[in-house]
Write a protein that holds these residues in place. Structure first.
Motif, PDB file in Angstrom:
ATOM      1  N   GLY A 113      55.068  26.099  93.014  1.00 25.96           N
ATOM      2  CA  GLY A 113      56.209  25.106  93.124  1.00 25.96           C
ATOM      3  C   GLY A 113      57.032  25.438  91.781  1.00 25.96           C
ATOM      4  N   LYS A 114      56.891  26.776  91.193  1.00 26.43           N
ATOM      5  CA  LYS A 114      57.689  27.240  90.005  1.00 26.43           C
ATOM      6  C   LYS A 114      58.281  28.577  90.294  1.00 26.43           C
ATOM      7  CE  LYS A 114      57.240  27.321  85.096  1.00 26.43           C
ATOM      8  NZ  LYS A 114      56.365  26.999  83.847  1.00 26.43           N
TER       9      LYS A 114
ATOM     10  N   THR B 108      46.106  32.388  87.252  1.00 24.15           N
ATOM     11  CA  THR B 108      44.916  31.902  87.312  1.00 24.15           C
ATOM     12  C   THR B 108      44.422  31.068  86.076  1.00 24.15           C
ATOM     13  OG1 THR B 108      44.046  33.761  86.387  1.00 24.15           O
ATOM     14  CG2 THR B 108      44.374  33.942  88.796  1.00 24.15           C
ATOM     15  N   ASP B 109      43.344  30.355  86.130  1.00 26.35           N
ATOM     16  CA  ASP B 109      42.597  29.993  84.916  1.00 26.35           C
ATOM     17  C   ASP B 109      42.353  30.983  84.026  1.00 26.35           C
ATOM     18  OD1 ASP B 109      43.095  27.182  85.989  1.00 26.35           O
ATOM     19  OD2 ASP B 109      41.015  26.904  86.725  1.00 26.35           O
ATOM     20  N   ALA B 110      42.102  32.044  84.263  1.00 32.40           N
ATOM     21  CA  ALA B 110      41.719  33.188  83.260  1.00 32.40           C
ATOM     22  C   ALA B 110      42.628  33.192  82.349  1.00 32.40           C
ATOM     23  CB  ALA B 110      40.974  34.388  84.005  1.00 32.40           C
TER      24      ALA B 110
ATOM     25  N   ASP C 241      49.383  40.739  92.064  1.00 32.66           N
ATOM     26  CA  ASP C 241      50.641  40.103  92.336  1.00 32.66           C
ATOM     27  C   ASP C 241      51.064  40.678  93.937  1.00 32.66           C
ATOM     28  OD1 ASP C 241      50.813  38.756  90.106  1.00 32.66           O
ATOM     29  OD2 ASP C 241      51.625  40.243  89.054  1.00 32.66           O
ATOM     30  N   ILE C 242      52.339  40.065  94.316  1.00 37.52           N
ATOM     31  CA  ILE C 242      52.551  40.554  95.825  1.00 37.52           C
ATOM     32  C   ILE C 242      54.280  40.757  95.397  1.00 37.52           C
ATOM     33  CG2 ILE C 242      53.006  39.963  97.962  1.00 37.52           C
ATOM     34  CD1 ILE C 242      50.536  38.051  97.817  1.00 37.52           C
TER      35      ILE C 242
ATOM     36  N   GLU D  75      55.726  31.566  91.374  1.00 37.89           N
ATOM     37  CA  GLU D  75      54.323  31.528  90.966  1.00 37.89           C
ATOM     38  C   GLU D  75      53.484  30.955  92.064  1.00 37.89           C
ATOM     39  OE1 GLU D  75      53.469  29.261  87.397  1.00 37.89           O
ATOM     40  OE2 GLU D  75      54.525  30.626  86.127  1.00 37.89           O
ATOM     41  N   ILE D  76      52.107  31.830  92.267  1.00 36.25           N
ATOM     42  CA  ILE D  76      51.249  31.339  93.278  1.00 36.25           C
ATOM     43  C   ILE D  76      49.795  31.239  92.466  1.00 36.25           C
ATOM     44  CG2 ILE D  76      52.382  32.325  95.323  1.00 36.25           C
ATOM     45  CD1 ILE D  76      50.633  35.135  95.075  1.00 36.25           C
ATOM     46  N   ASP D  77      48.995  30.613  93.153  1.00 36.06           N
ATOM     47  CA  ASP D  77      47.650  30.290  92.731  1.00 36.06           C
ATOM     48  C   ASP D  77      46.703  31.327  93.270  1.00 36.06           C
ATOM     49  OD1 ASP D  77      46.857  29.395  94.941  1.00 36.06           O
ATOM     50  OD2 ASP D  77      46.943  27.366  94.566  1.00 36.06           O
TER      51      ASP D  77
END
Length: 284
Positions: free
Chosen positions: A146-147, A224-226, A108-109, A137-139
């Motif tokens: 966008g959330k 992430t998808d994980a 995270d950042i 949220e970032i990908d």
């Protein structure tokens, strides 16, 4: 310095605890570390706990970091899980006399003014034991999803919100030592490989801790998808979470409605990944 009309002095040191294990990506970790050392609130020290063996590249980077004055790296020989590492780092912080301890994750950042705003809040509200904040949220590539998730503001709202979901984003919180003082020596439940934060909030509220969140975004949270394929998957995990939720609901007196919601979450957890993703966007 004045923030929202409140004067405070940046002379109270913050310990930041950040666990790392072998699957963490160096490029994510680098951004996480930079976001801590570049905080506008300058009086902090980062403690990185390494949960067991890691690859050579990650080890080399961590050895580079521990040469920096503002960073300490604590190496653990065995992989024991997040809760054990956090507990050991907390012990280090308590021994060093820290009164404020922040959480951070390796992917995270933090926003540059995160600690400045959270410390200002705790200074203005000494009755609060832990403060979080909103997250963006970032990908995987660091792009905005966008959330933004805004958590409940004060102790009453946090307690009510916990009847359905966690009252904080775990890596976005700043604890006062008073939180753990109220637990009389208890910390994270070391037997939990997942949901350590949920059980900490439960133990805290049962002990009378006061929770709050600031409205401002304090952290970019990497999705992430994980997180859907592994952390939020499987019958065993779903059954254990539902059992814990029933215990929480009983202990905090949430009632039948909270049990129904807990069962709905159980059904979501055992659903296919694509269902989880839809439910996550709707329920968060």
């Amino acid at each position: 310095m004045a923030i929202n009309g409140h004067e405070f002095v940046m002379n109270k040191k913050i310990a930041v605890i950040l666990p790392v294990y072998k699957k963490d990506k160096i490029e994510y970790l680098r951004l996480a570390v930079e976001s801590i050392v570049m905080q506008s609130y300058r009086d902090s020290h980062l403690y990185i706990g390494v949960d067991g063996p890691v690859g050579d590249d990650l080890a080399d980077y961590l050895k580079h970091l521990e040469k920096q004055r503002q960073i300490s790296v604590v190496w653990f020989a065995e992989n024991r899980g997040l809760a054990c590492v956090l507990n050991d780092l907390l012990d280090v912080c308590f021994k060093e006399g820290y009164e404020y301890i922040a959480r951070m994750d390796a992917d995270d950042i933090s926003k540059t003014d995160r600690f400045e705003k959270q410390m200002a809040y705790l200074e203005a509200h000494p009755e609060i034991d832990v403060v979080g904040g909103a997250i963006n949220e970032i990908d995987e590539e660091g792009k905005n999803r966008g959330k933004t998730i805004v958590y409940p503001a004060g102790p009453k709202e946090c307690r009510e919100f916990f009847s359905k979901r966690n009252p904080h984003a775990h890596p976005a919180v700043l604890f006062g030592k008073s939180f753990f003082d109220k637990l009389n020596g208890k910390k994270y439940r070391s037997e939990y490989r997942q949901n350590q934060d949920t059980m900490l909030w439960y133990d805290g509220m049962m002990a009378g801790t006061k929770h709050a969140n600031i409205h401002d975004v304090v952290l970019n949270f990497r999705m992430t998808d994980a997180m859907f394929k592994k952390r939020r998957n499987g019958w065993a995990f779903a059954k254990k979470q539902f059992k814990d939720r029933l215990m929480i609901n009983k202990g905090l007196g949430y009632g039948f409605g909270a049990d129904v919601y807990g069962f709905a979450m159980f059904c979501m957890l055992v659903s296919p990944v694509w269902v989880k993703k839809i439910a996550y966007r709707v329920l968060r």
